[in-house]
Write a protein that holds these residues in place. Sequence first.
Motif, short mmCIF file in Angstrom:
data_model
loop_
_atom_site.label_atom_id
_atom_site.label_comp_id
_atom_site.label_asym_id
_atom_site.label_seq_id
_atom_site.Cartn_x
_atom_site.Cartn_y
_atom_site.Cartn_z
N ALA A 231 0.85 -1.20 0.00
CA ALA A 231 0.00 0.00 0.00
C ALA A 231 0.88 1.24 0.00
N GLU A 232 0.49 2.23 -0.71
CA GLU A 232 1.18 3.53 -0.78
C GLU A 232 2.51 3.47 -1.53
N SER A 233 2.92 2.30 -2.04
CA SER A 233 4.14 2.32 -2.84
C SER A 233 4.00 1.57 -4.17
N THR A 234 3.33 0.44 -4.19
CA THR A 234 3.15 -0.26 -5.48
C THR A 234 2.09 0.48 -6.30
N THR A 235 2.40 0.74 -7.57
CA THR A 235 1.43 1.47 -8.39
C THR A 235 0.44 0.49 -9.04
N ILE A 236 -0.74 1.00 -9.37
CA ILE A 236 -1.75 0.16 -10.03
C ILE A 236 -1.21 -0.36 -11.37
N PRO A 237 -0.55 0.51 -12.20
CA PRO A 237 -0.02 -0.04 -13.47
C PRO A 237 0.95 -1.19 -13.24
N ASN A 238 1.77 -1.10 -12.20
CA ASN A 238 2.71 -2.21 -11.95
C ASN A 238 2.00 -3.49 -11.49
N ILE A 239 0.93 -3.32 -10.71
CA ILE A 239 0.14 -4.50 -10.32
C ILE A 239 -0.44 -5.14 -11.58
N ASP A 240 -0.95 -4.26 -12.44
CA ASP A 240 -1.59 -4.72 -13.67
C ASP A 240 -0.61 -5.48 -14.58
N ILE A 241 0.57 -4.91 -14.77
CA ILE A 241 1.59 -5.55 -15.62
C ILE A 241 1.93 -6.92 -15.06
N CYS A 242 2.16 -6.98 -13.75
CA CYS A 242 2.59 -8.25 -13.14
C CYS A 242 1.48 -9.28 -13.17
N VAL A 255 -4.47 -10.83 -5.39
CA VAL A 255 -3.52 -9.79 -5.03
C VAL A 255 -3.75 -9.44 -3.56
N VAL A 256 -2.67 -9.44 -2.78
CA VAL A 256 -2.78 -9.08 -1.36
C VAL A 256 -2.22 -7.68 -1.18
N LEU A 257 -3.02 -6.80 -0.62
CA LEU A 257 -2.53 -5.45 -0.33
C LEU A 257 -1.92 -5.46 1.06
N ASN A 258 -0.60 -5.31 1.12
CA ASN A 258 0.12 -5.40 2.39
C ASN A 258 0.54 -3.99 2.83
N LYS A 259 0.99 -3.90 4.04
CA LYS A 259 1.50 -2.65 4.61
C LYS A 259 0.45 -1.53 4.64
N CYS A 260 -0.80 -1.90 4.88
CA CYS A 260 -1.84 -0.87 5.00
C CYS A 260 -1.71 -0.20 6.37
N ARG A 261 -1.58 1.11 6.35
CA ARG A 261 -1.46 1.79 7.65
C ARG A 261 -2.81 1.91 8.33
N TYR A 262 -3.88 1.97 7.51
CA TYR A 262 -5.20 2.20 8.08
C TYR A 262 -6.03 0.93 7.90
N ALA A 263 -5.67 -0.10 8.68
CA ALA A 263 -6.36 -1.39 8.53
C ALA A 263 -7.79 -1.29 9.04
N ASP A 264 -8.65 -2.08 8.41
CA ASP A 264 -10.03 -2.17 8.83
C ASP A 264 -10.07 -2.90 10.18
N ASP A 265 -10.68 -2.28 11.19
CA ASP A 265 -10.70 -2.87 12.53
C ASP A 265 -11.41 -4.22 12.57
N SER A 266 -12.30 -4.45 11.59
CA SER A 266 -13.05 -5.70 11.63
C SER A 266 -12.15 -6.89 11.28
N VAL A 267 -10.99 -6.62 10.61
CA VAL A 267 -10.06 -7.70 10.31
C VAL A 267 -9.31 -8.03 11.59
N GLY A 268 -9.43 -9.26 12.04
CA GLY A 268 -8.78 -9.61 13.30
C GLY A 268 -9.73 -9.54 14.47
N TYR A 269 -11.00 -9.21 14.19
CA TYR A 269 -12.01 -9.21 15.24
C TYR A 269 -12.04 -10.59 15.89
N ASP A 270 -12.18 -10.62 17.19
CA ASP A 270 -11.94 -11.87 17.92
C ASP A 270 -13.00 -12.95 17.76
N TYR A 271 -14.11 -12.63 17.10
CA TYR A 271 -15.17 -13.63 16.99
C TYR A 271 -14.64 -14.92 16.37
#
Length: 275
Positions: A231-242, A255-271
């Motif tokens: 996130a914030e460094s890989t460009t969409i065109p580069n994702i597309d090419i690859c 495609v996994v978006l890694n290094k997100c600074r603003y993660a969704d709180d629901s990911v990792g919810y303890d349920y």
Amino acid sequence: MEKLEAALAKAREMRQGALGGPEAPPRSATAKAAAPVSPTWQSLPEVALPEGHAQRYRISALSGGRDAAPYDMLRSRIIRMMKEKGWSRLAVTSPEAGCGKSTVSLNLALSLARQSDLKVMLLDLDLRRPSLHRTLGYNPAKSLHEYLDGSAEFDQCAVRMGENLIVALNVSSSRRPSELLQSQASRDALDAAERRWRPDVVIFDMSPMLASDDNVGFLGNVDCALLIAAAESTTIPNIDICEKEIAQLTNVLGVVLNKCRYADDSVGYDYGTYQ
Ligand SMILES: Nc1ncnc2c1ncn2[C@@H]1O[C@H](COP(=O)(O)OP(=O)(O)OP(=O)(O)O)[C@@H](O)[C@H]1O
Ligand SMILES: [Mg+2]
């Protein structure tokens, strides 16, 4: 560009050969058909992450719970798709360096290995900049690239983490990674390791797509690939090419978006998870 196209054409040919065309059974099924009795995994040295490495290298999937939840979710999706198709080999790559391939590969392998019925093998195939030996804090006697070129035994570069995970490491980089990864000798060595150790899932931690043609020469040997973007460094065109390039060589799992600074709180919810 011409070089890349030539490499792509060669890799497509190889893939046809390796997969045997659309009517052939999944590659994993043929690899397992003639498997001899598996040696006990206990014969490999067992390693544990040294103190502080889990935090330093962001390894959060050793045990379940909130921190492992994103990897456990990824694991469930991946295993469902791979089982459906009868696939066993998954490559993890990214457009450029540093997107988090090795971090995701190891966490995903640990998450999969927590399922008692799954045997997992993780191979450090970034032969230019291997890193998993540093994360594990363990230097084996030989490197995986030496096993691939026939100058070492698999047992000399492999370790075990728990009962269900084997990790094959490099202590040095290969001087000819591209040629080695494209070679028949490497293909045979990987098939032999798979026949001998009989993992259910093999994860290949690869080098970045846009830095060399290493992956182009190798991706025909896997069933599917996961593309890690930062996130914030890989460009969409580069994702597309690859993504397009990978799709010519193997199946794109996602495609996994890694290094997100603003993660969704629901990911990792303890349920449904346990701490
Ligand atoms: N989700 C994340 N958030 C923040 N930092 C991360 C995340 N995932 C990985 N990192 C950090 O980014 C750096 C690069 O990670 P990693 O070595 O896994 O990437 P890589 O794609 O394998 O790199 P290379 O191309 O050099 O092999 C490391 O310092 C790692 O701890
Ligand atoms: Mg890496």
